[in-house]
Design a protein around this motif. Sequence first.
Motif, PDB file in Angstrom:
ATOM      1  N   THR A 119      36.099  33.025  46.606  1.00  0.00           N
ATOM      2  CA  THR A 119      35.865  34.344  46.701  1.00  0.00           C
ATOM      3  C   THR A 119      35.770  34.957  45.508  1.00  0.00           C
ATOM      4  O   THR A 119      36.451  35.095  44.406  1.00  0.00           O
ATOM      5  N   LEU A 120      34.512  35.784  45.194  1.00  0.00           N
ATOM      6  CA  LEU A 120      34.020  36.654  43.823  1.00  0.00           C
ATOM      7  C   LEU A 120      34.086  38.083  44.292  1.00  0.00           C
ATOM      8  O   LEU A 120      33.603  38.325  45.183  1.00  0.00           O
TER       9      LEU A 120
ATOM     10  N   ILE B 260      23.866  34.350  40.643  1.00  0.00           N
ATOM     11  CA  ILE B 260      24.395  35.307  41.564  1.00  0.00           C
ATOM     12  C   ILE B 260      24.278  36.569  41.049  1.00  0.00           C
ATOM     13  O   ILE B 260      24.821  37.004  40.293  1.00  0.00           O
ATOM     14  N   HIS B 261      23.543  37.635  41.710  1.00  0.00           N
ATOM     15  CA  HIS B 261      23.695  39.012  41.251  1.00  0.00           C
ATOM     16  C   HIS B 261      24.234  39.675  42.219  1.00  0.00           C
ATOM     17  O   HIS B 261      24.030  39.760  43.480  1.00  0.00           O
ATOM     18  N   MET B 262      25.584  40.526  41.894  1.00  0.00           N
ATOM     19  CA  MET B 262      26.324  41.210  42.662  1.00  0.00           C
ATOM     20  C   MET B 262      26.145  42.772  42.411  1.00  0.00           C
ATOM     21  O   MET B 262      26.500  43.164  41.280  1.00  0.00           O
ATOM     22  N   ASN B 263      26.076  43.389  43.315  1.00  0.00           N
ATOM     23  CA  ASN B 263      26.276  44.940  43.353  1.00  0.00           C
ATOM     24  C   ASN B 263      27.695  45.531  43.064  1.00  0.00           C
ATOM     25  O   ASN B 263      28.552  44.466  43.544  1.00  0.00           O
ATOM     26  N   PRO B 264      27.773  46.665  42.322  1.00  0.00           N
ATOM     27  CA  PRO B 264      29.136  46.992  42.317  1.00  0.00           C
ATOM     28  C   PRO B 264      30.045  47.196  43.642  1.00  0.00           C
ATOM     29  O   PRO B 264      29.442  47.331  44.537  1.00  0.00           O
ATOM     30  N   HIS B 265      31.425  46.909  43.388  1.00  0.00           N
ATOM     31  CA  HIS B 265      32.269  47.040  44.418  1.00  0.00           C
ATOM     32  C   HIS B 265      31.884  46.160  45.527  1.00  0.00           C
ATOM     33  O   HIS B 265      31.812  46.514  46.908  1.00  0.00           O
ATOM     34  N   THR B 266      31.359  44.862  45.456  1.00  0.00           N
ATOM     35  CA  THR B 266      31.184  43.913  46.542  1.00  0.00           C
ATOM     36  C   THR B 266      31.995  42.651  46.411  1.00  0.00           C
ATOM     37  O   THR B 266      32.384  42.409  45.215  1.00  0.00           O
ATOM     38  N   THR B 267      31.736  42.012  47.527  1.00  0.00           N
ATOM     39  CA  THR B 267      32.748  40.511  47.742  1.00  0.00           C
ATOM     40  C   THR B 267      31.686  39.571  48.231  1.00  0.00           C
ATOM     41  O   THR B 267      30.624  39.647  48.994  1.00  0.00           O
ATOM     42  N   LEU B 268      31.727  38.237  47.589  1.00  0.00           N
ATOM     43  CA  LEU B 268      30.980  37.171  48.016  1.00  0.00           C
ATOM     44  C   LEU B 268      31.998  36.029  48.086  1.00  0.00           C
ATOM     45  O   LEU B 268      32.512  35.707  47.471  1.00  0.00           O
ATOM     46  N   THR B 269      31.967  35.619  49.347  1.00  0.00           N
ATOM     47  CA  THR B 269      32.638  34.360  49.871  1.00  0.00           C
ATOM     48  C   THR B 269      31.619  32.887  49.687  1.00  0.00           C
ATOM     49  O   THR B 269      30.696  33.092  50.575  1.00  0.00           O
ATOM     50  N   LEU B 270      31.710  31.907  49.179  1.00  0.00           N
ATOM     51  CA  LEU B 270      31.037  30.773  48.958  1.00  0.00           C
ATOM     52  C   LEU B 270      31.889  29.591  49.604  1.00  0.00           C
ATOM     53  O   LEU B 270      33.045  29.497  49.345  1.00  0.00           O
ATOM     54  N   ASP B 271      30.980  29.017  50.454  1.00  0.00           N
ATOM     55  CA  ASP B 271      31.758  27.504  50.880  1.00  0.00           C
ATOM     56  C   ASP B 271      31.359  26.430  49.832  1.00  0.00           C
ATOM     57  O   ASP B 271      30.241  26.486  49.301  1.00  0.00           O
ATOM     58  N   THR B 272      32.438  25.832  49.250  1.00  0.00           N
ATOM     59  CA  THR B 272      32.136  24.797  48.565  1.00  0.00           C
ATOM     60  C   THR B 272      32.762  23.285  48.657  1.00  0.00           C
ATOM     61  O   THR B 272      33.526  23.245  49.602  1.00  0.00           O
ATOM     62  N   ASP B 273      31.847  22.382  48.126  1.00  0.00           N
ATOM     63  CA  ASP B 273      32.327  20.923  48.505  1.00  0.00           C
ATOM     64  C   ASP B 273      33.856  20.739  47.757  1.00  0.00           C
ATOM     65  O   ASP B 273      34.002  20.702  46.485  1.00  0.00           O
ATOM     66  N   ALA B 274      34.541  20.267  48.765  1.00  0.00           N
ATOM     67  CA  ALA B 274      35.992  20.400  48.185  1.00  0.00           C
ATOM     68  C   ALA B 274      36.240  19.084  47.050  1.00  0.00           C
ATOM     69  O   ALA B 274      37.021  18.965  46.177  1.00  0.00           O
TER      70      ALA B 274
END
Length: 284
Positions: free
Chosen positions: A228-229, A179-193
Amino acid sequence: MMETKERQVLQKIQGARTVDGAGVHLVRVLDNRTVGPFDPFLMLDSFDSQNPDEYTAGFPLHPHRGIETISYVYNGKMVHKDSLGNEDSITDGEVQWMTAGSGILHEEQVPAVKNLLGVQLWLNLPAADKMAPPMYHSIKQADIPEISLPCGKLRLLAGSYNEHPGYQSRYLPLDYYDIHMNPHTTLTLDTDAYRSVILFTLVGNIRIGNETIAEKTAVNLSAGNTLTLDNEDTPAQVLYMSSTALHEPVAWGGPIVMNTQDELRKAFSELKNNTFLKEKTTYK
């Protein structure tokens, strides 16, 4: 409807510098001391060097049994040769996937490049598959989907992401994302519980909740169905790995990982008396 449960950081591991192979300098992040919390992920080595003298000696011929080794070279090159007769190389952004199974001998050479950057992951094999036939597979650029995200992009090294399929693991399920994230961004992933999920910050820092995860840190996460990252001030590159915990005993000796000490002793005895390889060897 399932209640949303956010995954949180349980443990952070930064690892320590060490030398392996014929003189390869690396950071060993996960090892035999982290087996329980990071199950089924066994070892994680990080490579990040602009000095070829630190890695070009490579990893001469050595055995493995009971595991899968998954090498991701984001920058650089790795050349593989094994006792099954496979000779192959991976380069920038590609993956080398080797199922050791019942036993394999291989060597890895790492030619000089401007900046070597990547990791090697050891994934445990279930007890029922420890003696499966060994196998080698490389995942080339053309087989790695690159998915645009609002925060940056995701390279699908294995498994699946939403509707996107990638290379599928044969024994344990594995979703492996770069995963490549730009500055000041957020990523939310759905994950298998029900999955075990770990992260490794290959480049840059991120936040999970109130926890800052520094560069070159592995974390294991609590159970949950969402993650959430948050990125900070500079670009970040995060490796996401999700699989199924085995909850099986681990007997680990060097390059061999079995379930009992008796199995481990048998493996080393077979190495000594030249009966280790169960498949026809073509190694020269």
